[in-house]
Write an enzyme that holds these catalytic residues in place. Structure first.
Site, PDB file in Angstrom:
ATOM      1  N   GLY A 122       0.821  -1.202   0.000  1.00 40.53           N
ATOM      2  CA  GLY A 122       0.000   0.000   0.000  1.00 40.53           C
ATOM      3  C   GLY A 122       0.857   1.255   0.000  1.00 40.53           C
ATOM      4  O   GLY A 122       1.868   1.323   0.702  1.00 40.53           O
ATOM      5  N   GLY A 188      26.537  -8.172  17.500  1.00 42.33           N
ATOM      6  CA  GLY A 188      25.534  -7.552  18.364  1.00 42.33           C
ATOM      7  C   GLY A 188      25.082  -8.502  19.461  1.00 42.33           C
ATOM      8  O   GLY A 188      24.467  -9.533  19.176  1.00 42.33           O
ATOM      9  N   ALA A 189      25.423  -8.159  20.723  1.00 37.83           N
ATOM     10  CA  ALA A 189      24.939  -8.972  21.858  1.00 37.83           C
ATOM     11  C   ALA A 189      23.726  -8.279  22.453  1.00 37.83           C
ATOM     12  O   ALA A 189      23.660  -8.019  23.652  1.00 37.83           O
ATOM     13  CB  ALA A 189      26.042  -9.149  22.898  1.00 37.83           C
ATOM     14  N   VAL A 191      19.200  -8.042  21.969  1.00 36.57           N
ATOM     15  CA  VAL A 191      18.106  -8.976  22.219  1.00 36.57           C
ATOM     16  C   VAL A 191      18.127 -10.139  21.214  1.00 36.57           C
ATOM     17  O   VAL A 191      18.072 -11.316  21.599  1.00 36.57           O
ATOM     18  CB  VAL A 191      16.751  -8.233  22.154  1.00 36.57           C
ATOM     19  N   VAL A 245      33.242  -4.912  14.754  1.00 32.25           N
ATOM     20  CA  VAL A 245      33.462  -5.642  13.496  1.00 32.25           C
ATOM     21  C   VAL A 245      33.753  -4.625  12.392  1.00 32.25           C
ATOM     22  O   VAL A 245      33.023  -3.659  12.207  1.00 32.25           O
ATOM     23  CB  VAL A 245      32.219  -6.493  13.152  1.00 32.25           C
ATOM     24  N   VAL A 277      22.317  -5.993  14.727  1.00 32.40           N
ATOM     25  CA  VAL A 277      22.805  -4.734  15.314  1.00 32.40           C
ATOM     26  C   VAL A 277      21.689  -3.702  15.434  1.00 32.40           C
ATOM     27  O   VAL A 277      21.941  -2.505  15.505  1.00 32.40           O
ATOM     28  CB  VAL A 277      23.970  -4.150  14.482  1.00 32.40           C
ATOM     29  N   HIS A 451       2.096 -20.017  47.744  1.00 31.59           N
ATOM     30  CA  HIS A 451       3.311 -20.761  48.097  1.00 31.59           C
ATOM     31  C   HIS A 451       3.162 -22.218  47.664  1.00 31.59           C
ATOM     32  O   HIS A 451       2.096 -22.797  47.873  1.00 31.59           O
ATOM     33  CB  HIS A 451       3.528 -20.709  49.609  1.00 31.59           C
TER      34      HIS A 451
HETATM   35  P1  FAD Z   1       5.900  -5.568  11.714  1.00 35.92           P
HETATM   36  O1  FAD Z   1       5.658  -6.737  12.563  1.00 35.92           O
HETATM   37  O2  FAD Z   1       7.246  -5.433  11.079  1.00 35.92           O
HETATM   38  O3  FAD Z   1       4.766  -5.599  10.602  1.00 35.92           O
HETATM   39  C1  FAD Z   1       4.705  -4.677   9.573  1.00 35.92           C
HETATM   40  C2  FAD Z   1       4.058  -5.336   8.380  1.00 35.92           C
HETATM   41  O4  FAD Z   1       3.764  -4.346   7.417  1.00 35.92           O
HETATM   42  C3  FAD Z   1       4.947  -6.359   7.686  1.00 35.92           C
HETATM   43  O5  FAD Z   1       4.189  -7.504   7.351  1.00 35.92           O
HETATM   44  C4  FAD Z   1       5.376  -5.635   6.413  1.00 35.92           C
HETATM   45  O6  FAD Z   1       5.651  -6.510   5.349  1.00 35.92           O
HETATM   46  C5  FAD Z   1       4.152  -4.803   6.132  1.00 35.92           C
HETATM   47  N1  FAD Z   1       4.373  -3.623   5.305  1.00 35.92           N
HETATM   48  C6  FAD Z   1       5.362  -2.688   5.420  1.00 35.92           C
HETATM   49  N2  FAD Z   1       5.184  -1.718   4.512  1.00 35.92           N
HETATM   50  C7  FAD Z   1       4.062  -2.050   3.812  1.00 35.92           C
HETATM   51  C8  FAD Z   1       3.352  -1.442   2.750  1.00 35.92           C
HETATM   52  N3  FAD Z   1       3.763  -0.292   2.217  1.00 35.92           N
HETATM   53  N4  FAD Z   1       2.249  -2.071   2.284  1.00 35.92           N
HETATM   54  C9  FAD Z   1       1.821  -3.240   2.813  1.00 35.92           C
HETATM   55  N5  FAD Z   1       2.452  -3.858   3.833  1.00 35.92           N
HETATM   56  C10 FAD Z   1       3.550  -3.258   4.315  1.00 35.92           C
HETATM   57  N6  FAD Z   1       8.871  -8.248  20.139  1.00 35.92           N
HETATM   58  C11 FAD Z   1       8.274  -8.651  21.279  1.00 35.92           C
HETATM   59  O7  FAD Z   1       7.474  -7.899  21.854  1.00 35.92           O
HETATM   60  N7  FAD Z   1       8.530  -9.889  21.821  1.00 35.92           N
HETATM   61  C12 FAD Z   1       9.395 -10.741  21.235  1.00 35.92           C
HETATM   62  O8  FAD Z   1       9.606 -11.847  21.745  1.00 35.92           O
HETATM   63  C13 FAD Z   1      10.043 -10.348  20.036  1.00 35.92           C
HETATM   64  N8  FAD Z   1      10.903 -11.179  19.418  1.00 35.92           N
HETATM   65  C14 FAD Z   1      11.462 -10.792  18.238  1.00 35.92           C
HETATM   66  C15 FAD Z   1      12.369 -11.661  17.627  1.00 35.92           C
HETATM   67  C16 FAD Z   1      12.964 -11.297  16.441  1.00 35.92           C
HETATM   68  C17 FAD Z   1      13.927 -12.260  15.772  1.00 35.92           C
HETATM   69  C18 FAD Z   1      12.651 -10.043  15.836  1.00 35.92           C
HETATM   70  C19 FAD Z   1      13.267  -9.639  14.526  1.00 35.92           C
HETATM   71  C20 FAD Z   1      11.775  -9.169  16.446  1.00 35.92           C
HETATM   72  C21 FAD Z   1      11.186  -9.532  17.661  1.00 35.92           C
HETATM   73  N9  FAD Z   1      10.315  -8.678  18.328  1.00 35.92           N
HETATM   74  C22 FAD Z   1       9.736  -9.066  19.508  1.00 35.92           C
HETATM   75  C23 FAD Z   1       9.964  -7.348  17.793  1.00 35.92           C
HETATM   76  C24 FAD Z   1       8.608  -7.430  17.092  1.00 35.92           C
HETATM   77  O9  FAD Z   1       8.677  -8.388  16.068  1.00 35.92           O
HETATM   78  C25 FAD Z   1       8.239  -6.066  16.533  1.00 35.92           C
HETATM   79  O10 FAD Z   1       8.297  -5.103  17.555  1.00 35.92           O
HETATM   80  C26 FAD Z   1       6.842  -6.095  15.951  1.00 35.92           C
HETATM   81  O11 FAD Z   1       6.725  -7.070  14.946  1.00 35.92           O
HETATM   82  C27 FAD Z   1       6.482  -4.723  15.382  1.00 35.92           C
HETATM   83  O12 FAD Z   1       5.180  -4.768  14.913  1.00 35.92           O
HETATM   84  P2  FAD Z   1       4.709  -3.822  13.714  1.00 35.92           P
HETATM   85  O13 FAD Z   1       3.309  -4.201  13.427  1.00 35.92           O
HETATM   86  O14 FAD Z   1       5.035  -2.416  14.032  1.00 35.92           O
HETATM   87  O15 FAD Z   1       5.647  -4.205  12.486  1.00 35.92           O
HETATM   88  P1  NAD Z   2      19.505  -4.405  19.871  1.00 36.78           P
HETATM   89  O1  NAD Z   2      19.492  -2.944  19.815  1.00 36.78           O
HETATM   90  O2  NAD Z   2      18.808  -5.112  20.961  1.00 36.78           O
HETATM   91  O3  NAD Z   2      21.016  -4.936  19.924  1.00 36.78           O
HETATM   92  C1  NAD Z   2      21.951  -4.588  18.939  1.00 36.78           C
HETATM   93  C2  NAD Z   2      23.336  -4.672  19.562  1.00 36.78           C
HETATM   94  O4  NAD Z   2      24.281  -4.559  18.516  1.00 36.78           O
HETATM   95  C3  NAD Z   2      23.619  -3.532  20.537  1.00 36.78           C
HETATM   96  O5  NAD Z   2      24.091  -4.063  21.745  1.00 36.78           O
HETATM   97  C4  NAD Z   2      24.670  -2.705  19.826  1.00 36.78           C
HETATM   98  O6  NAD Z   2      25.585  -2.092  20.701  1.00 36.78           O
HETATM   99  C5  NAD Z   2      25.348  -3.758  18.963  1.00 36.78           C
HETATM  100  N1  NAD Z   2      26.032  -3.213  17.776  1.00 36.78           N
HETATM  101  C6  NAD Z   2      25.609  -2.229  16.951  1.00 36.78           C
HETATM  102  N2  NAD Z   2      26.503  -2.052  15.939  1.00 36.78           N
HETATM  103  C7  NAD Z   2      27.507  -2.953  16.142  1.00 36.78           C
HETATM  104  C8  NAD Z   2      28.708  -3.280  15.434  1.00 36.78           C
HETATM  105  N3  NAD Z   2      29.058  -2.631  14.320  1.00 36.78           N
HETATM  106  N4  NAD Z   2      29.485  -4.275  15.915  1.00 36.78           N
HETATM  107  C9  NAD Z   2      29.133  -4.947  17.049  1.00 36.78           C
HETATM  108  N5  NAD Z   2      28.006  -4.659  17.756  1.00 36.78           N
HETATM  109  C10 NAD Z   2      27.207  -3.691  17.304  1.00 36.78           C
HETATM  110  O7  NAD Z   2      18.999  -4.885  18.429  1.00 36.78           O
HETATM  111  P2  NAD Z   2      18.589  -6.333  17.891  1.00 36.78           P
HETATM  112  O8  NAD Z   2      19.122  -7.392  18.758  1.00 36.78           O
HETATM  113  O9  NAD Z   2      18.946  -6.314  16.444  1.00 36.78           O
HETATM  114  O10 NAD Z   2      17.030  -6.307  18.036  1.00 36.78           O
HETATM  115  C11 NAD Z   2      16.273  -5.249  17.421  1.00 36.78           C
HETATM  116  C12 NAD Z   2      15.040  -4.974  18.194  1.00 36.78           C
HETATM  117  O11 NAD Z   2      14.091  -6.001  17.978  1.00 36.78           O
HETATM  118  C13 NAD Z   2      15.241  -4.965  19.706  1.00 36.78           C
HETATM  119  O12 NAD Z   2      15.745  -3.735  20.163  1.00 36.78           O
HETATM  120  C14 NAD Z   2      13.849  -5.192  20.175  1.00 36.78           C
HETATM  121  O13 NAD Z   2      13.160  -3.972  20.140  1.00 36.78           O
HETATM  122  C15 NAD Z   2      13.286  -6.129  19.126  1.00 36.78           C
HETATM  123  N6  NAD Z   2      13.345  -7.515  19.639  1.00 36.78           N
HETATM  124  C16 NAD Z   2      12.675  -7.808  20.776  1.00 36.78           C
HETATM  125  C17 NAD Z   2      12.727  -9.082  21.291  1.00 36.78           C
HETATM  126  C18 NAD Z   2      11.998  -9.382  22.563  1.00 36.78           C
HETATM  127  O14 NAD Z   2      11.146  -8.597  22.940  1.00 36.78           O
HETATM  128  N7  NAD Z   2      12.282 -10.486  23.237  1.00 36.78           N
HETATM  129  C19 NAD Z   2      13.466 -10.066  20.656  1.00 36.78           C
HETATM  130  C20 NAD Z   2      14.144  -9.728  19.502  1.00 36.78           C
HETATM  131  C21 NAD Z   2      14.066  -8.448  18.998  1.00 36.78           C
END
Ligand code: FAD
Ligand code: NAD
Length: 474
Positions: A122, A188-189, A191, A245, A277, A451
């Site tokens: 969209g 990146g260490a 989440v 890196v 990262v 408990h």
């Molecule tokens: P998204 O989930 O990214 O959804 C956006 C959607 O819009 C996508 O389907 C995209 O394709 C679509 N889109 C974009 N532009 C357009 C367009 N122009 N037209 C049509 N469609 C479009 N968060 C947690 O709270 N708990 C977790 O355990 C957690 N684990 C995660 C693990 C990983 C590996 C990753 C990468 C992220 C994790 N997150 C977690 C973060 C979480 O996934 C995001 O915060 C969340 O998905 C954001 O929701 P959103 O709806 O804003 O975006």
């Molecule tokens: P992050 O911000 O959690 O961690 C990225 C890490 O990479 C940071 O510690 C940063 O200092 C490091 N970094 C950045 N540039 C670097 C470089 N050049 N070399 C080495 N280290 C570097 O980001 P993420 O792990 O990519 O996750 C993205 C976001 O997705 C999170 O912030 C979170 O909002 C969401 N997420 C949430 C969950 C959850 O809720 N359990 C799980 C996965 C992802």
């Protein structure tokens, strides 16, 4: 002729699909446009969260945790399992099934709530006109009373480390290995690095996390981050702080990484390299030149405290706007915006959004850390309690970690709650509720906790604020 809707939502992740369902519940004629397709090429609403984020990562975390526990924890319970093996293909296909079930579930919810779902991209034009390039090649034109932008985020790439989706991968790639890599480098260490690094390390990969910053998890309360780091060290998770890196390239089916540390430049070789990262707002194809929606210097869509953009009746929610990039934060914004559009009060308290990192032990928190309170000059009191002093933790054989509660020194209002330990993801909910009601540490201390449960550690930490914990020296 453009089809007319009350609300058009662009993006069907946890922010967008929830907004669409809530708007439809409120009687608004609603459309949701999402371009995502699943591994089978079929429409798969649910965004990053369902397809390549929260849900698949948790499925693999659970599978790998079982495998790890069989090898390292069952013996203490008197259970012997000879030669446990992991079938990575089965583990990944289990994960794929869960994803498919959930993305299918959203399509059913759309039908049940009469949300019109468009599988395509969209683009917002002036006058709240939305053109949809459908994935099947068709074009659709919609107009809307209100448009909610929910396009989510995408992984950040770093210079001289180019994704090739085979050896150098992002989070999506690391959810789909066909076998456990012998070695896995993670840049990146944070989440994602910790969660996905844990998955493959538990299955036998030699995982090295390369973190640029000198401190481990700087956003997390320092005591909690230190306790977590101790546990990860016991698990031999190799986390190298202060490691930048410089570049990575594939040489003879290995990724050669050049990094710089305090002691100079170094090279490491891995079978796979995961780049984790951080993520940035994804706004490609979202806004036509005449849409008029402002982005900020970080590329996020600019919104006010009610998620309004600068264009009338155009709203934005989720990862593409300020605030934590978390699924539940986006969903809450989606509900609030739908309710505001329907003329109801809608509000999200960004101060009480819980965070969870699903490592073992889990890390969860809400509100301010001790270092934030110190920096802001707020007078506070702290109480803490180790799970090792709970009967339930010991009975489970999972007693690592602690609960820490911070309250205002004068008013006793809870300012932050921090947990590292088993089930921290569930335990934090009690603290969120308490904070939402402006509760005090005394409130938590006076509430009866069952408990034996791990929640007794929350109770005791609240008591400890007043030096009256029962099961620890105060
Ligand atoms: P998204 O989930 O990214 O959804 C956006 C959607 O819009 C996508 O389907 C995209 O394709 C679509 N889109 C974009 N532009 C357009 C367009 N122009 N037209 C049509 N469609 C479009 N968060 C947690 O709270 N708990 C977790 O355990 C957690 N684990 C995660 C693990 C990983 C590996 C990753 C990468 C992220 C994790 N997150 C977690 C973060 C979480 O996934 C995001 O915060 C969340 O998905 C954001 O929701 P959103 O709806 O804003 O975006
Ligand atoms: P992050 O911000 O959690 O961690 C990225 C890490 O990479 C940071 O510690 C940063 O200092 C490091 N970094 C950045 N540039 C670097 C470089 N050049 N070399 C080495 N280290 C570097 O980001 P993420 O792990 O990519 O996750 C993205 C976001 O997705 C999170 O912030 C979170 O909002 C969401 N997420 C949430 C969950 C959850 O809720 N359990 C799980 C996965 C992802």
């Amino acid at each position: 002729m453009a089809e007319q809707f009350d609300v058009v939502v662009i993006g069907g992740g946890p922010a967008g699909y929830v907004a669409a369902i809530r708007a439809a519940q409120l009687g608004l004629k609603t459309a949701c446009i999402d371009r995502y397709t699943g591994k089978d090429g079929k429409p798969a609403p649910g965004g990053t969260c369902l397809n390549i984020g929260c849900i698949p990562s948790k499925a693999l975390l659970d599978s790998s945790k079982h495998f790890h526990h069989i090898q390292h924890q069952y013996a203490a319970h008197g259970i012997t399992v000879n030669d446990p093996a992991i079938d990575v293909g089965q583990m990944v296909s289990r994960k794929d099934k869960i994803v498919k079930q959930l993305t299918g579930g959203i399509q059913q919810l759309f039908k049940a709530n009469k949300v019109s779902y468009f599988n395509g991209t969209g683009t917002l034009h002036a006058g709240r006109q939305v053109l949809v390039a459908m994935n099947d090649g068709e074009e659709q034109s919609l107009t809307a009373g209100h448009v909610i932008l929910a396009p989510g985020s995408s992984p950040i790439a770093i210079p001289k480390v180019d994704f090739d989706d085979r050896y150098i991968i992002d989070n999506a790639g690391a959810l789909d290995f066909s076998k456990t890599p012998g070695s896995l480098g993670v840049i990146g260490a944070g989440v994602i690095g910790l969660e996905l690094g844990s998955v493959w390390q538990r299955l036998g990969s030699e995982v090295v996390l390369l973190e640029a910053l000198p401190d481990f998890l700087p956003l997390v309360d320092t005591d909690i981050a230190k306790a977590a780091a101790r546990e990860f060290k016991k698990q031999d998770l190799d986390i190298r702080l202060g490691t930048m890196v410089k570049s990575a390239k594939v040489v003879k089916k290995k990724v050669q990484v050049t990094l710089s540390t305090e002691t100079g430049e170094e090279q490491l070789k891995f079978d796979k390299l995961l780049v984790a990262v951080g993520r940035r707002a994804y706004t490609e194809h979202l806004l036509a030149a005449d849409a008029g929606v402002d982005l900020n210097e970080r590329g996020q869509i600019n919104v006010d405290e009610h998620n309004r953009t600068n264009v009338e009746n155009v709203w934005a929610i989720g990862d593409a706007v300020r605030g934590p990039m978390l699924a539940h934060k986006g969903s809450e914004e989606g509900i609030a915006v739908a309710e505001l559009i329907a003329g109801l009060p809608g509000h999200v308290n960004l101060e009480t959004i819980p965070w969870v990192i699903y490592t073992d032990p889990e890390i969860a928190w809400v509100g301010k850390t001790e270092q934030e309170l110190k920096a802001a000059g707020v007078e506070y009191r702290a109480g803490s309690f180790p799970f090792a002093a709970t009967g339930r933790g010991l009975a489970m054989g999972d007693a690592a970690g602690l609960v820490k509660i911070l309250a205002n020194a004068e008013t006793d209002e809870i300012l932050g709650a921090h947990i590292v330990g088993a089930n921290a993801s569930e335990l934090i909910a009690e603290c969120v509720v308490a904070m939402e009601f402006n509760g005090s540490a005394e409130d938590l201390a006076r509430i009866c906790h069952a408990h034996p449960t791990l929640s007794e550690a929350v109770h005791e930490a609240a008591l400890h604020l007043d030096k009256r914990a029962i099961h620890r020296a105060n």
